[in-house]
Design a protein around this motif. Structure first.
Motif, PDB file in Angstrom:
ATOM      1  N   LEU A  95       0.742  -1.167   0.092  1.00 10.46           N
ATOM      2  CA  LEU A  95       0.023   0.070   0.082  1.00 10.46           C
ATOM      3  C   LEU A  95       0.944   1.143  -0.010  1.00 10.46           C
ATOM      4  O   LEU A  95       0.339   2.373  -0.642  1.00 10.46           O
ATOM      5  CB  LEU A  95      -0.871   0.093   1.119  1.00 10.46           C
ATOM      6  CG  LEU A  95      -2.138  -1.072   1.268  1.00 10.46           C
ATOM      7  CD1 LEU A  95      -2.824  -1.046   2.512  1.00 10.46           C
ATOM      8  CD2 LEU A  95      -3.023  -1.029  -0.086  1.00 10.46           C
ATOM      9  N   ALA A  96       1.947   1.394   0.773  1.00  9.16           N
ATOM     10  CA  ALA A  96       3.021   2.562   0.444  1.00  9.16           C
ATOM     11  C   ALA A  96       3.519   2.493  -0.760  1.00  9.16           C
ATOM     12  O   ALA A  96       3.591   3.637  -1.224  1.00  9.16           O
ATOM     13  CB  ALA A  96       4.055   2.324   1.620  1.00  9.16           C
ATOM     14  N   ILE A 111      -2.800  10.434   0.481  1.00 11.62           N
ATOM     15  CA  ILE A 111      -3.299   9.279  -0.522  1.00 11.62           C
ATOM     16  C   ILE A 111      -4.036   8.458   0.161  1.00 11.62           C
ATOM     17  O   ILE A 111      -3.707   8.015   1.569  1.00 11.62           O
ATOM     18  CB  ILE A 111      -1.967   8.715  -1.114  1.00 11.62           C
ATOM     19  CG1 ILE A 111      -1.249   9.567  -1.820  1.00 11.62           C
ATOM     20  CG2 ILE A 111      -2.523   7.483  -1.944  1.00 11.62           C
ATOM     21  CD1 ILE A 111      -1.763  10.017  -3.361  1.00 11.62           C
ATOM     22  N   TRP A 112      -5.310   7.926  -0.156  1.00 12.12           N
ATOM     23  CA  TRP A 112      -5.655   6.940   0.344  1.00 12.12           C
ATOM     24  C   TRP A 112      -5.695   5.701  -0.396  1.00 12.12           C
ATOM     25  O   TRP A 112      -5.971   5.697  -1.762  1.00 12.12           O
ATOM     26  CB  TRP A 112      -7.362   7.033   0.557  1.00 12.12           C
ATOM     27  CG  TRP A 112      -7.864   8.047   1.604  1.00 12.12           C
ATOM     28  CD1 TRP A 112      -8.408   9.172   1.494  1.00 12.12           C
ATOM     29  CD2 TRP A 112      -7.895   7.318   3.090  1.00 12.12           C
ATOM     30  NE1 TRP A 112      -8.652   9.810   2.804  1.00 12.12           N
ATOM     31  CE2 TRP A 112      -8.688   8.653   3.812  1.00 12.12           C
ATOM     32  CE3 TRP A 112      -7.997   6.483   3.673  1.00 12.12           C
ATOM     33  CZ2 TRP A 112      -8.740   8.644   5.279  1.00 12.12           C
ATOM     34  CZ3 TRP A 112      -8.083   6.237   5.002  1.00 12.12           C
ATOM     35  CH2 TRP A 112      -8.767   7.326   5.761  1.00 12.12           C
ATOM     36  N   ALA A 113      -4.897   4.766  -0.043  1.00  7.34           N
ATOM     37  CA  ALA A 113      -4.521   3.605  -1.031  1.00  7.34           C
ATOM     38  C   ALA A 113      -5.687   2.314  -0.457  1.00  7.34           C
ATOM     39  O   ALA A 113      -5.515   2.198   0.572  1.00  7.34           O
ATOM     40  CB  ALA A 113      -3.172   3.187  -0.580  1.00  7.34           C
ATOM     41  N   ALA A 125      -5.256   1.865   3.706  1.00 11.76           N
ATOM     42  CA  ALA A 125      -4.165   2.926   4.467  1.00 11.76           C
ATOM     43  C   ALA A 125      -4.270   4.384   4.003  1.00 11.76           C
ATOM     44  O   ALA A 125      -4.680   4.581   2.816  1.00 11.76           O
ATOM     45  CB  ALA A 125      -2.881   2.022   4.533  1.00 11.76           C
ATOM     46  N   ALA A 126      -3.831   5.295   4.608  1.00 12.94           N
ATOM     47  CA  ALA A 126      -3.601   6.512   4.458  1.00 12.94           C
ATOM     48  C   ALA A 126      -2.164   7.021   4.592  1.00 12.94           C
ATOM     49  O   ALA A 126      -1.382   6.606   5.630  1.00 12.94           O
ATOM     50  CB  ALA A 126      -4.567   7.470   5.399  1.00 12.94           C
ATOM     51  N   ILE A 138      -2.562   6.383   8.355  1.00 16.88           N
ATOM     52  CA  ILE A 138      -3.412   5.229   8.877  1.00 16.88           C
ATOM     53  C   ILE A 138      -2.817   3.878   8.489  1.00 16.88           C
ATOM     54  O   ILE A 138      -2.527   3.753   7.361  1.00 16.88           O
ATOM     55  CB  ILE A 138      -5.024   5.573   8.446  1.00 16.88           C
ATOM     56  CG1 ILE A 138      -5.602   6.756   8.891  1.00 16.88           C
ATOM     57  CG2 ILE A 138      -5.515   4.229   8.828  1.00 16.88           C
ATOM     58  CD1 ILE A 138      -5.398   7.034  10.191  1.00 16.88           C
ATOM     59  N   SER A 139      -2.431   3.170   9.525  1.00 21.93           N
ATOM     60  CA  SER A 139      -1.660   1.781   9.062  1.00 21.93           C
ATOM     61  C   SER A 139      -2.717   0.987   8.392  1.00 21.93           C
ATOM     62  O   SER A 139      -4.183   1.032   8.336  1.00 21.93           O
ATOM     63  CB  SER A 139      -1.368   1.049  10.300  1.00 21.93           C
ATOM     64  OG  SER A 139      -2.627   0.758  10.963  1.00 21.93           O
ATOM     65  N   PRO A 140      -2.232  -0.002   7.607  1.00 15.72           N
ATOM     66  CA  PRO A 140      -2.870  -0.902   6.803  1.00 15.72           C
ATOM     67  C   PRO A 140      -4.201  -1.626   7.341  1.00 15.72           C
ATOM     68  O   PRO A 140      -3.803  -2.258   8.639  1.00 15.72           O
ATOM     69  CB  PRO A 140      -2.100  -1.856   6.304  1.00 15.72           C
ATOM     70  CG  PRO A 140      -0.750  -1.035   6.035  1.00 15.72           C
ATOM     71  CD  PRO A 140      -0.751  -0.221   7.260  1.00 15.72           C
TER      72      PRO A 140
END
Length: 243
Positions: A95-96, A111-113, A125-126, A138-140
């Motif tokens: 996600l990163a 980014i909202w992934a 995650a954010a 925000i963690s996954p």
């Protein structure tokens, strides 16, 4: 430093070669296969640079979250090569890597992934991105699209971050865009066609290698976030159908 990077957590598979900041890459959309192309791609990248596997100093891989089969593929190939070459590895958040790929495409820092986790759930995650720096806000997490709530997610973060004009990226928005847009009202745009790339994994891996974040091949593991691989038919019907 020279190292390979693999990203196979989605239908878009990719391999990259990092050489002191210079990156070359191969990728293709392969929703139902892919194991047969990773090593040939790696061989091609190495041959084009005039080096061999023996010149590799390490390997980075997209550790997830993402498709279970894809995560095991990237981790397995990484471990096999790393054991044979006796080099360290770095697991990188998929996600990163998606957030970094999105920043390159859009120039948007917040980014909202979001990836489709199947079973009527998403991986979310954010991140706040600036150049090659990806800061986790925000963690996954793995949750149903309807249970995503921007306010409740940020309530767990202290102090509460400012996250306006964010971009939503990843195929989770393709599958659940309407619901997610209702839950994340501050989105400035959505790019469901952006996928995590091995080149982004390589760039994030650079910082991890430099900071001593590498591990031995034996310790390389996928980051599943969700341990349950499948629901029973009854469970799937209870969660909204057989999607």
């Amino acid at each position: 430093m020279r190292y390979l990077a693999f990203e196979t957590a989605t239908r878009r598979l990719s391999v990259a070669l990092w050489q002191d900041g210079e990156i070359t890459e191969r990728w293709a959309d392969m929703p139902n296969s892919g194991s047969e192309v990773l090593l040939p791609w790696a061989n091609e990248l190495l041959a084009e640079s005039g080096i061999t596997f023996k010149d590799i100093d390490g390997i980075a891989f997209g550790a997830g979250p993402g498709g279970f089969t894809g995560l095991r593929l990237a981790c397995g190939v990484t471990q096999g090569l790393a054991f044979g070459l006796d080099v360290p590895v770095v697991p990188v958040s998929t996600l990163a890597a998606l957030a970094l790929t999105a920043f390159d495409s859009t120039g948007i820092e917040n980014i909202w992934a979001c990836l489709d986790a199947r079973m009527n759930e998403v991986y979310l995650a954010a991140y706040r991105v600036k150049n090659d720096h990806v800061n986790e806000v925000i963690s996954p997490q793995c949750l149903s699209p309807a249970s995503v709530c921007r306010q409740s997610l940020f309530n767990a973060v202290s102090p509460a971050p400012t996250f306006l004009n964010a971009c939503g990226v990843g195929d989770g928005f393709n599958s659940y865009g309407k619901v997610l847009t209702e839950q994340l009202p501050d989105l400035s745009s959505i790019h469901a066609d952006i996928f995590p790339a091995a080149s982004a994994v390589a760039r994030l891996g650079a910082g991890l290698f430099a900071s001593g974040g590498s591990v031995s091949a034996a310790l390389a593991q996928p980051m599943y976030v969700r341990d349950k691989v499948a629901f029973t038919t009854v469970e799937r019907l209870a969660r909204g159908g057989l999607k």
